[in-house]
Write a protein that holds these residues in place. Structure first.
Motif, mmCIF file in Angstrom:
data_model
loop_
_atom_site.group_PDB
_atom_site.id
_atom_site.type_symbol
_atom_site.label_atom_id
_atom_site.label_comp_id
_atom_site.label_asym_id
_atom_site.label_seq_id
_atom_site.Cartn_x
_atom_site.Cartn_y
_atom_site.Cartn_z
ATOM 1 N N SER A 1 0.423 -1.458 -0.045
ATOM 2 C CA SER A 1 0.301 0.234 0.136
ATOM 3 C C SER A 1 0.821 1.582 0.172
ATOM 4 O O SER A 1 1.916 0.851 -0.094
ATOM 5 N N SER B 1 1.669 5.003 1.656
ATOM 6 C CA SER B 1 1.548 6.289 2.956
ATOM 7 C C SER B 1 0.464 7.330 1.765
ATOM 8 O O SER B 1 0.869 7.251 0.917
ATOM 9 N N THR B 2 0.142 8.114 2.764
ATOM 10 C CA THR B 2 -0.583 9.335 2.233
ATOM 11 C C THR B 2 0.743 10.275 1.170
ATOM 12 O O THR B 2 0.072 11.022 -0.105
ATOM 13 N N VAL B 3 1.236 9.938 1.805
ATOM 14 C CA VAL B 3 3.011 11.247 0.980
ATOM 15 C C VAL B 3 2.978 10.521 -0.035
ATOM 16 O O VAL B 3 3.135 11.655 -1.413
ATOM 17 N N ASP B 4 3.703 9.034 0.074
ATOM 18 C CA ASP B 4 3.622 8.701 -1.785
ATOM 19 C C ASP B 4 2.412 8.426 -2.791
ATOM 20 O O ASP B 4 2.999 8.713 -3.399
ATOM 21 N N ALA B 5 1.489 8.360 -2.409
ATOM 22 C CA ALA B 5 0.507 8.749 -2.618
ATOM 23 C C ALA B 5 -0.137 9.672 -3.449
ATOM 24 O O ALA B 5 0.068 10.615 -5.133
ATOM 25 N N LEU B 6 0.445 11.257 -3.417
ATOM 26 C CA LEU B 6 0.754 12.551 -3.036
ATOM 27 C C LEU B 6 1.555 12.220 -4.592
ATOM 28 O O LEU B 6 1.390 13.184 -5.255
ATOM 29 N N SER B 7 2.690 11.698 -3.871
ATOM 30 C CA SER B 7 4.144 11.766 -5.031
ATOM 31 C C SER B 7 3.278 11.475 -6.373
ATOM 32 O O SER B 7 3.807 11.620 -7.280
#
Length: 81
Positions: free
Chosen positions: A46, A48-54
Motif C-alpha cells: 500500500s 502512504s499518504t505522502v507516496d500517494a500524493l507524489s
C-alpha cells in the motif's frame, strides 16, 4: 493493487498490463514520470499518504476506456492548448 511496467516495454505487454489490471469498468491507466517509478519501486502493498500524493503528481497521461472499452480517451497534461 498496483501494477506497473516501464513505458519502454513491448507494447503488447503494456496492453496486457492494462487488460489484466482491469476488474470491470472504467479501465484506467496512468503514465507517470520518474517520480512514479521511484514511488512504485518503494511501495509494498500500500501507499502512504505522502507516496500517494507524489504518485498523483507524477502522472503525465491518463488513459480511460469509454463506450464499454470500444474506445479510449487520453488526457495529456503536458499538451499545449
Amino acid at each position: 493493487m498496483l501494477r506497473w511496467e516501464e513505458l519502454q516495454t513491448d507494447p503488447s505487454r503494456l496492453t496486457q498490463l492494462i487488460r489484466s489490471g482491469a476488474s470491470g469498468y472504467p479501465l484506467n491507466a496512468f503514465v507517470c514520470d520518474e517520480r512514479g517509478r521511484t514511488v512504485l519501486q518503494r511501495a509494498g502493498g500500500s501507499l502512504s499518504t505522502v507516496d500517494a500524493l507524489s504518485l498523483a503528481q507524477s502522472v503525465q497521461v491518463v488513459i480511460n476506456s469509454v463506450y464499454d472499452a470500444e474506445s479510449y480517451l487520453l488526457i495529456d497534461f503536458n499538451a499545449s492548448t
